[in-house]
Scaffold this motif. Structure first.
Motif, PDB file in Angstrom:
ATOM      1  N   MET A 134       0.849  -1.203   0.000  1.00 44.23           N
ATOM      2  CA  MET A 134       0.000   0.000   0.000  1.00 44.23           C
ATOM      3  C   MET A 134       0.883   1.252   0.000  1.00 44.23           C
ATOM      4  O   MET A 134       0.614   2.220  -0.713  1.00 44.23           O
ATOM      5  CB  MET A 134      -0.895  -0.020   1.235  1.00 44.23           C
ATOM      6  CG  MET A 134      -2.236   0.631   1.006  1.00 44.23           C
ATOM      7  SD  MET A 134      -3.216   0.626   2.495  1.00 44.23           S
ATOM      8  CE  MET A 134      -3.510  -1.074   2.809  1.00 44.23           C
ATOM      9  N   SER A 135       1.944   1.178   0.786  1.00 47.18           N
ATOM     10  CA  SER A 135       2.813   2.365   0.872  1.00 47.18           C
ATOM     11  C   SER A 135       3.654   2.550  -0.397  1.00 47.18           C
ATOM     12  O   SER A 135       4.174   3.626  -0.645  1.00 47.18           O
ATOM     13  CB  SER A 135       3.730   2.261   2.102  1.00 47.18           C
ATOM     14  OG  SER A 135       4.605   1.177   1.899  1.00 47.18           O
ATOM     15  N   GLU A 136       3.777   1.494  -1.198  1.00 45.96           N
ATOM     16  CA  GLU A 136       4.558   1.593  -2.448  1.00 45.96           C
ATOM     17  C   GLU A 136       3.749   2.223  -3.585  1.00 45.96           C
ATOM     18  O   GLU A 136       4.303   2.596  -4.611  1.00 45.96           O
ATOM     19  CB  GLU A 136       4.985   0.190  -2.907  1.00 45.96           C
ATOM     20  CG  GLU A 136       6.059  -0.444  -2.064  1.00 45.96           C
ATOM     21  CD  GLU A 136       7.439   0.151  -2.318  1.00 45.96           C
ATOM     22  OE1 GLU A 136       7.759   0.424  -3.480  1.00 45.96           O
ATOM     23  OE2 GLU A 136       8.182   0.357  -1.339  1.00 45.96           O
ATOM     24  N   LEU A 137       2.420   2.292  -3.406  1.00 46.71           N
ATOM     25  CA  LEU A 137       1.573   2.783  -4.495  1.00 46.71           C
ATOM     26  C   LEU A 137       1.548   4.304  -4.536  1.00 46.71           C
ATOM     27  O   LEU A 137       1.638   4.963  -3.496  1.00 46.71           O
ATOM     28  CB  LEU A 137       0.128   2.284  -4.347  1.00 46.71           C
ATOM     29  CG  LEU A 137      -0.139   0.783  -4.316  1.00 46.71           C
ATOM     30  CD1 LEU A 137      -1.633   0.508  -4.454  1.00 46.71           C
ATOM     31  CD2 LEU A 137       0.614   0.051  -5.404  1.00 46.71           C
ATOM     32  N   SER A 138       1.407   4.845  -5.735  1.00 47.27           N
ATOM     33  CA  SER A 138       1.245   6.299  -5.877  1.00 47.27           C
ATOM     34  C   SER A 138      -0.150   6.667  -5.353  1.00 47.27           C
ATOM     35  O   SER A 138      -1.032   5.797  -5.290  1.00 47.27           O
ATOM     36  CB  SER A 138       1.342   6.672  -7.351  1.00 47.27           C
ATOM     37  OG  SER A 138       0.242   6.124  -8.031  1.00 47.27           O
ATOM     38  N   PRO A 139      -0.375   7.937  -4.994  1.00 44.90           N
ATOM     39  CA  PRO A 139      -1.716   8.314  -4.516  1.00 44.90           C
ATOM     40  C   PRO A 139      -2.806   7.944  -5.528  1.00 44.90           C
ATOM     41  O   PRO A 139      -3.887   7.485  -5.151  1.00 44.90           O
ATOM     42  CB  PRO A 139      -1.614   9.833  -4.342  1.00 44.90           C
ATOM     43  CG  PRO A 139      -0.155  10.092  -4.139  1.00 44.90           C
ATOM     44  CD  PRO A 139       0.582   9.056  -4.923  1.00 44.90           C
ATOM     45  N   GLU A 140      -2.493   8.076  -6.817  1.00 50.35           N
ATOM     46  CA  GLU A 140      -3.476   7.738  -7.849  1.00 50.35           C
ATOM     47  C   GLU A 140      -3.801   6.232  -7.815  1.00 50.35           C
ATOM     48  O   GLU A 140      -4.964   5.833  -7.867  1.00 50.35           O
ATOM     49  CB  GLU A 140      -2.909   8.157  -9.219  1.00 50.35           C
ATOM     50  CG  GLU A 140      -3.735   7.769 -10.431  1.00 50.35           C
ATOM     51  CD  GLU A 140      -5.058   8.507 -10.544  1.00 50.35           C
ATOM     52  OE1 GLU A 140      -5.442   9.225  -9.590  1.00 50.35           O
ATOM     53  OE2 GLU A 140      -5.730   8.345 -11.571  1.00 50.35           O
ATOM     54  N   ASP A 141      -2.758   5.417  -7.685  1.00 48.65           N
ATOM     55  CA  ASP A 141      -2.982   3.967  -7.614  1.00 48.65           C
ATOM     56  C   ASP A 141      -3.707   3.573  -6.333  1.00 48.65           C
ATOM     57  O   ASP A 141      -4.509   2.640  -6.328  1.00 48.65           O
ATOM     58  CB  ASP A 141      -1.652   3.216  -7.721  1.00 48.65           C
ATOM     59  CG  ASP A 141      -1.238   3.052  -9.175  1.00 48.65           C
ATOM     60  OD1 ASP A 141      -2.126   3.019 -10.034  1.00 48.65           O
ATOM     61  OD2 ASP A 141      -0.033   2.993  -9.447  1.00 48.65           O
ATOM     62  N   GLN A 142      -3.407   4.286  -5.249  1.00 53.18           N
ATOM     63  CA  GLN A 142      -4.105   3.984  -3.992  1.00 53.18           C
ATOM     64  C   GLN A 142      -5.598   4.247  -4.142  1.00 53.18           C
ATOM     65  O   GLN A 142      -6.420   3.620  -3.498  1.00 53.18           O
ATOM     66  CB  GLN A 142      -3.542   4.844  -2.858  1.00 53.18           C
ATOM     67  CG  GLN A 142      -2.195   4.344  -2.381  1.00 53.18           C
ATOM     68  CD  GLN A 142      -1.620   5.166  -1.251  1.00 53.18           C
ATOM     69  OE1 GLN A 142      -2.177   6.197  -0.882  1.00 53.18           O
ATOM     70  NE2 GLN A 142      -0.505   4.741  -0.711  1.00 53.18           N
ATOM     71  N   ARG A 143      -5.932   5.180  -5.016  1.00 50.40           N
ATOM     72  CA  ARG A 143      -7.342   5.506  -5.237  1.00 50.40           C
ATOM     73  C   ARG A 143      -7.987   4.500  -6.208  1.00 50.40           C
ATOM     74  O   ARG A 143      -9.031   3.928  -5.933  1.00 50.40           O
ATOM     75  CB  ARG A 143      -7.452   6.936  -5.797  1.00 50.40           C
ATOM     76  CG  ARG A 143      -8.865   7.499  -5.848  1.00 50.40           C
ATOM     77  CD  ARG A 143      -8.898   8.870  -6.525  1.00 50.40           C
ATOM     78  NE  ARG A 143      -8.392   8.849  -7.889  1.00 50.40           N
ATOM     79  CZ  ARG A 143      -9.071   8.433  -8.946  1.00 50.40           C
ATOM     80  NH1 ARG A 143     -10.298   7.989  -8.798  1.00 50.40           N
ATOM     81  NH2 ARG A 143      -8.525   8.425 -10.151  1.00 50.40           N
TER      82      ARG A 143
END
Ligand code: 9NY
Ligand code: NDP
Length: 515
Positions: free
Chosen positions: A410-419
């Motif tokens: 989760m922490s490796e994902l970009s904010p866009e991917d987290q969304r």
């Protein structure tokens, strides 16, 4: 721009179990977020009189794929259904198809499995262990393969209470089990099954654990990851809330409770109900596919896709919300008013089974016989009680799954991917989710119209009146029999009657005095 979505563009993806609950949601999300992907190969067998093509056609024309068809109008051309039966050697795939799969596949998602708890060990081993082994051998011959993602279950080690993101060995080597299944006959397998599964509750969890061991042993130099979801439920958000299309997990039991068949489950209300929405599992799966292919971790990483340690909900709360939703949106043509409960005590549970499950079924079948119809309720009830007995193990215990790898990802994902690929269950509002789940069951599984709600409520009122009438009649008959046989009961009865008489006379007298 989402990095994960971009990663899948132009890729050839192989999915097993694409006609299943999770497989469909996985395909849908892939097409919706990466419409430029090259092709999705799906291994399909003909079933229930439908050819492989007809099955694909049915999936693409379902409500689940409505959005996809807008975003990716050529979706029909991007799905390549390959005839395959995972129970057979080389999956019965034709030479040409096999050649194409081996030379073109970039990513494999292995979702196919038998999820039946009571499957015969031979069949469960064939599908959950041998087929996984064969698929890995195929994968090792794929020159373009970037990642192999295996879907297991969080309950593969349910004999433990704290489970880490590691593979735990089983006492007997999977290869030995696979070999023995080839020459042992069914009777002997039946005899040794309880010894082999040991302290696991069924062949499903046992063979999924063996499947993980096979993945570890056959991983060679492949980029592999394992996902372990807990109890997979209806969609939370995507493509719309509450979508579900099979009876597995809680869905079938929610129907049974909503229709008034299921009144009591032997379960601990405070035990954690580790449900996880199917779209959350799919988002994590796609993120893991990307991470495994791009970052190439040195060892096989295991990801727990569970809710209990981040956002726990217990069975009591879940059951309460299910019942509250039935009040607002009741199911049609209920057998009895929904009123289910979790009972921790075995004796109480047996009592409720006799009084609330078996007795009404026998009475209803008697009524059906009287009116010249075929009795069927006892049969339905027996099947339901069999299902309930199989899930009891899971509603009487709590497990703790560590989620370091999942949180790391989760922490490796970009904010866009987290969304776009959100798998953060801390954001899940259970009450809202459960309400949408029940609504989804009504709409997509039972195919009931919302316009029928007033009639369903009316029906429940009628059932309530019948219930009161029945109980009153039963009480009067029992009482009449009792006072006919017992002097003590007669004394009590005369005492109550004379007391009521005096009470009424006193009030009549005092009201006359006031006037
Ligand atoms: C304070 C207030 C409180 C208030 C409280 C109030 C309460 C409120 C209400 C309730 C709230 C929530 C409840 C909590 C539940 C918890 C669930 C936990 C699950 C945990 C699982 C975790 C495991 C790990 C997860 C995984 O990793 S894997 C996924 C899990 N895998 C499965 O869930 C497969 C299960 N199934 C089978 O194992 C086979 O199905 C088999 C059952 C042997 C039959 O087998 P058989 O007798 O041979 O017959 P079938 O042909 O299969 O079916 C025969 C007939 O039963 C139908 N039917 C099949 N299934 C089910 C099913 N479930 N439920 C119902 N019906 C079913 C089928 O439609 C067919 O009906 P028909 O068409 O004849 O009319
Ligand atoms: N549902 C849940 O609660 C959970 C599921 N899982 C895991 O997730 C994965 C997907 O589960 P889910 O989607 O719920 O399961 P489903 O039962 O819905 O789907 C199983 C899939 O496997 C396919 N399959 C089964 N046998 C064969 C065969 N002989 N040849 C070809 N395909 C076959 C089925 O095809 P067909 O349509 O032809 O039958 C179907 O596509 C499984 O690995 C399961 O263990 C893990 C945790 C919880």
């Amino acid at each position: 721009m989402s990095m994960i979505a971009a990663f899948y563009s132009g890729k050839s993806i192989l999915i097993t179990g694409a006609t299943g609950f999770m497989g469909k949601v996985l395909m849908e999300k892939l097409f919706r977020t990466s419409p430029d992907l090259k092709v999705i190969y799906i291994l399909v067998r003909p079933k229930a009189g439908q050819t492989t093509q007809q099955r694909v056609f049915q999936i693409l024309n379902s409500k689940l794929f409505e959005k996809v068809k807008e975003i990716c109008p050529d979706v029909h051309e991007k799905i390549r259904a390959i005839y395959a039966d995972l129970n057979q050697n080389d999956f019965a795939i034709s030479k040409e198809d096999m050649q194409e799969l081996l030379s073109c596949t970039n990513i494999v998602f292995h979702c196919a499995a038998t999820v039946r708890f009571d499957d015969h060990l031979r069949h469960a081993v064939q599908l959950n262990v041998t087929a996984t082994q064969q698929l890995l051998i195929m994968a090792s011959q794929m020159p373009k393969l970037e990642a192999f993602i295996h879907i297991s279950t969080a309950f593969s080690n349910c004999n433990l209470t704290h489970i880490d993101e590691v593979i735990y060995p089983c006492p007997v080597e999977p290869k030995k089990i696979i070999d023995s299944m080839e020459w042992l006959d069914d009777a002997i397998i039946d005899e040794i099954t309880p010894k082999l599964i040991g302290d696991r509750p069924n062949t499903y969890t046992y063979t999924k654990a063996l499947g993980e061991m096979v993945v570890q042993q056959e991983s060679r130099n492949l980029n592999i990851a394992i996902i372990r979801p807990s109890i997979v439920g209806a969609t939370w958000q995507e493509p719309f809330p509450g979508w579900v299309d099979n009876l597995n997990g809680p869905s079938g039991l929610i129907i049974a409770a909503g229709k008034g068949f299921l009144r009591s489950i032997r379960g601990a209300p405070m035990a954690v109900a580790d449900l996880i929405p199917v779209d959350t599992v799919v988002n994590l799966t796609l993120a893991v596919g990307w991470y495994t292919a791009v970052h190439r971790p040195k060892s096989t990483l295991i990801y727990h896709c569970t809710s209990g340690n981040l956002n726990p909900c217990n069975w009591g709360k879940m059951g309460f919300q299910v019942l509250a939703t039935f009040e607002k949106v009741p199911f049609e043509r209920a057998f009895r008013r929904p009123n289910a409960d979790f009972t921790a005590n075995t004796i109480t549970s047996q009592y409720w089974n006799a009084v609330s499950h078996r007795a009404p079924a026998i009475i209803y079948d008697f009524y059906l016989r009287l009116t010249g119809r075929k009795p069927r309720m006892t049969k339905i009830m027996n099947r339901l009680l069999k299902t309930v007995s199989m899930i009891e193990y899971f509603v009487n215990r709590s497990w703790e799954w560590s989620t370091y790898n999942t949180e790391m990802l989760m922490s490796e994902l970009s904010p866009e991917d987290q969304r776009v690929f959100n798998f953060d269950v801390r954001q899940l509002n259970w009450l809202e989710y459960i309400e949408n789940y029940v609504l989804g069951i009504k709409k997509y599984l039972l195919k009931e119209d919302m316009a029928g709600i007033p009639e369903a409520k009316q029906h429940l009122k009628r059932l309530r009146n019948i219930h009161y009438l029945f109980n009153t009649a039963l009480f009067l008959i029992a009482w009449r029999l009792l006072i006919a046989r017992s002097q003590m009961a007669r004394n009590v009865w005369f005492f109550i009657v004379s007391f009521c008489y005096k009470f009424l006379s006193y009030f009549r007298a005092s009201s006359t005095l006031k006037v």
